[in-house]
Scaffold this motif. Structure first.
Motif, PDB file in Angstrom:
ATOM      1  N   ASP A   1       1.292  -7.049  10.207  1.00  0.00           N
ATOM      2  CA  ASP A   1       1.041  -7.591   9.100  1.00  0.00           C
ATOM      3  C   ASP A   1      -0.048  -6.827   8.318  1.00  0.00           C
ATOM      4  OD1 ASP A   1       0.435  -9.079   6.730  1.00  0.00           O
ATOM      5  OD2 ASP A   1      -0.153 -11.081   7.801  1.00  0.00           O
ATOM      6  N   GLU A   2       0.207  -5.810   7.380  1.00  0.00           N
ATOM      7  CA  GLU A   2      -0.489  -4.985   6.863  1.00  0.00           C
ATOM      8  C   GLU A   2      -1.608  -4.253   7.868  1.00  0.00           C
ATOM      9  OE1 GLU A   2      -2.028  -5.854   2.934  1.00  0.00           O
ATOM     10  OE2 GLU A   2      -0.755  -7.594   2.810  1.00  0.00           O
TER      11      GLU A   2
ATOM     12  N   SER B   1       3.080 -12.572   4.234  1.00  0.00           N
ATOM     13  CA  SER B   1       2.345 -13.026   5.615  1.00  0.00           C
ATOM     14  C   SER B   1       2.769 -14.400   6.157  1.00  0.00           C
ATOM     15  CB  SER B   1       0.857 -13.161   5.329  1.00  0.00           C
ATOM     16  OG  SER B   1       0.152 -11.813   4.965  1.00  0.00           O
TER      17      SER B   1
HETATM   18 MG   LIG Z   1      -0.630 -11.035   3.589  1.00  0.00          MG
END
Ligand SMILES: [Mg+2]
Ligand SMILES: Nc1ncnc2c1ncn2[C@@H]1O[C@H](COP(=O)(O)OP(=O)(O)OP(=O)(O)O)[C@@H](O)[C@H]1O
Lengths: 262, 405
Positions: free
Chosen positions: A183-184, A63
């Motif tokens: 991000d995910e 991240s």
């Molecule tokens: Mg992360």
């Protein structure tokens, strides 16, 4: 490891083709609060239209790394160039870059006090200075594209997680970015909603959008990604095509990681 | 989806949940037996107080002190010949309130629902019973009419023109200055010195002005306290902590005595202004802390998502963070406004003749000696009406801005 891996990576990024839209070179970052050396010399080049999937264990800095691309995180050493604009350490060109880079978050981060339509039109109106009617027309097209046109007048709190994430994608697309960061995007979703979001991302990739995705969706990575990179302890330890990466990983860390998620 | 997981079709309807009133009383007030005991004891105590109060108010109390001084309570010694200006002001306020109500309710199909009609009826009755001369009562009914009539106009205009809401809000701002002009005079109107602004009018005026000014000030202080710039942060913290460490009455005395010290000779701001400054500076510090609580309640991801879209920091704060922060602390903010309204009574101590001040001077009149209970009850009732209206509208606003469901 520290000396070997980054050098092979930077070899690749050194032959900067004219198409490269993200060029990160030897990026180091320390978190100010605890002096934690979270990025330890990361280099990555992403070409126009490429889809790069970033994988890696929790806490490895994925991240943090992709958040440096739109200056949500600063960094202390190295260079990052986005679409030809260097993102200086003092974050001077921040506005120019953020307009070109869209981001989708794990927690959606929709604005709960605004309707779906307002969420999507906010930035075009305030940043791109579009007329409201024009922005709304574009927003409606995007909402149709991600399949939630009927929900335009609702508020985020009234939507399911999958719908919210698709609104978030539409919101980022409304700025007509050149690059999309994920991000995910499916980690906070119930399993049955993961697919609708991945489908949206897949069609985006087909249209030629440059994408950097942090995700653990192996199926998505196999099918859509041009490259998969593995991040561990603040370093990119492996960079390969999905086929090589999943079938024949080279590095110990990759094997270890894959044995956990496959 | 599948027929396997679907519930059987012959599910019994839920049992009748409605209670008869008698059942409700039995279940909620008398079960188990010791609850019944508590109910009886409390009912007896309440009944006793109520009975005593009623007998007192019908036999001993001499309520005539209220109607005979009603002008004083309302506007104090404001010159009689200039009353018309206050009526005009009241008319403007009612008109604008009506328009705003209509504009806010532009999407409501039926503006005058049953409950609203009952409310209007009550308002008319109160106007008719208000202890002022008959023509004035009729004028008051007319004011209610203005609110009701213009709410319809506002609704129509709001439906036609989406900008109407902005137009109405800016008119409120304009009205603020018109109000000061109408009350204080100057510019074609006979000036009325602020020593003659008195009674309920002064209470409402100081409260409204202080609220209007302390709100943005409090928001700025709260933002300053979270600013990354040490100078803003330090100054905000110093201000907030200093003011919160001092009782309001001290600030008010300081305002009356010390503000002139800081200003050049001969410049002596009006007493009312000094009072408003004191109230405002005091409330802003508390308000800032309330707003800060709201700011902390907004997840960091909100500001991040907004910046990631390219919004500049001021826009992120104004469009994304503040609306959510303020929404989260509406009850606390309105609570602060309510206590500000009540704190205006302290102005009586520093020599302003607001509602409590004028009440004291009525009580000092030998004719009405000893009518404390009547006068203070009337004061209390007025304060309750205003404060209850504020908290009711706060709940209404809260419901209005709730977008969760
Ligand atoms: Mg992360
Ligand atoms: N604001 C911060 N201050 C200090 N340390 C931080 C901060 N944010 C993250 N870290 C640390 O930096 C490391 C990397 O965090 P990051 O969120 O980038 O990991 P990640 O690879 O995205 O993990 P995950 O898969 O759990 O999301 C973690 O060890 C984390 O504890």
């Amino acid at each position: 490891m520290t000396s070997q891996q980054p050098s092979t990576m930077s070899d690749q990024s050194a032959n900067t083709s004219p198409e490269a839209v993200i060029v990160a070179k030897d990026v180091h970052k320390w978190y100010a609060s605890n002096k934690f050396h979270v990025l330890r010399g990361v280099s990555l080049t992403v070409n126009k239209g490429e889809v790069v999937v970033v994988m890696g264990p929790s806490g490895s800095g994925k991240s943090t790394f992709i958040r440096t691309f739109n200056a949500l995180e600063d960094y202390q050493k190295g260079t990052i160039t986005i679409d030809g604009i260097e993102l200086s350490h003092d974050l001077k060109n921040i506005d120019a870059i953020r307009r070109e880079v869209g981001m989708v978050f794990q927690q959606f981060n929709l604005f709960p006090h605004l309707s779906v339509l307002q969420n999507v039109t906010l930035a075009p109106i305030w940043v791109r200075r579009k007329k409201k009617a024009e922005a709304e027309a574009i927003a409606m097209q995007l909402l149709e594209k991600v399949g939630i046109l009927e929900q335009a007048k609702k508020f985020p709190g009234q939507l399911s997680g999958g719908q919210q994430q698709r609104v978030a994608i539409a919101r980022a697309l409304a700025m007509q970015p050149k690059i999309m960061l994920f991000d995910e995007p499916t980690s906070a979703l119930d399993p049955e909603m993961v697919r609708e979001v991945l489908d949206t991302m897949r069609s985006l990739a087909k249209e030629g959008m440059t994408m950097v995705c942090v995700t653990h969706e192996v199926g998505f990575a196999r099918e859509v990604a041009d490259r998969v990179v593995l991040m561990a302890d603040g370093l990119l330890v492996e960079e390969a095509t999905p086929k090589e990466f999943f079938n024949n990983p080279q590095h110990e860390r990759s094997k270890q990681f894959l044995s956990q998620i496959l | 989806m599948t027929s396997l997981s679907s519930p059987p079709g012959d599910l019994a309807p839920p049992p009748e949940m409605r209670d008869t009133p008698l059942n409700w009383i039995k279940n909620n007030l008398f079960t188990p037996w010791y609850n019944g005991l508590i109910t009886v004891v409390i009912a007896l105590i309440l009944g006793y107080f109520f009975y005593t109060f009623l007998t007192w108010s019908f036999t001993e109390a001499k309520w005539d002190v209220i109607p005979r001084n009603i002008q004083l309570f309302n506007v104090g010694r404001y010159p009689r010949s200039q009353y018309w200006r206050l009526w005009v002001l009241l008319g403007l306020i009612c008109t604008l309130s009506g328009l705003s109500w209509g504009a806010i309710a532009r999407n409501v199909a039926k503006l005058y629902s049953r409950n609203i009609l009952i409310g209007i009826g009550c308002a008319v009755v109160v106007c008719l019973l208000f202890p002022v001369p008959l023509p004035n009562r009729l004028l008051l009914v007319g004011m209610t009419g203005l609110v009701v009539g213009f709410s319809w106009v506002g609704q129509q205009a709001g439906r036609k023109n989406p900008k109407f809401g902005i137009w109405v809000s800016s008119t409120w701002l304009l009205l603020f200055f018109i109000a000061l002009w109408l009350i204080g005079g100057g510019l074609f109107l006979r000036p009325v010195s602020s020593n003659e602004w008195q009674g309920l009018m002064l209470t409402v005026l100081t409260a409204v002005v202080s609220i209007v000014i302390c709100f943005p000030l409090g928001v700025l202080l709260a933002l300053g306290r979270r600013s990354p710039l040490p100078i803003f942060k330090g100054l905000s913290i110093a201000y907030i902590e200093l003011v919160r460490g001092v009782p309001l009455i001290t600030l008010l005395f300081m305002g009356q005595v010390m503000i002139p010290l800081f200003l050049p000779d001969g410049m002596r701001p009006d007493r009312v202004i000094r009072a408003i400054v004191g109230l405002t500076l005091f409330s802003a510090a508390y308000l800032a802390e309330n707003v800060r609580g709201g700011l902390q309640a907004v997840p960091r991801g909100q500001a991040e998502a907004a910046s990631a879209l390219g919004l500049s920091t001021p826009l992120v704060v104004i469009l994304i963070v503040l609306p959510q922060a303020l929404k989260a602390v509406i009850p606390a903010i309105v609570g602060q406004f309510i206590s500000l309204f009540q704190d205006t009574t302290l102005l009586a101590i520093v020599g302003l003749v607001e509602l409590l001040g004028i009440s004291n001077s009525v009580l000092a009149n030998p004719q009405f000696l000893g009518r404390f209970s009547e006068v203070y009850l009337y004061n209390g009732l007025l304060f309750w009406v205003f404060c209850y209206a504020m908290s009711a509208s706060s709940r209404w606003v809260e419901k209005k801005v709730n977008t969760e469901h």
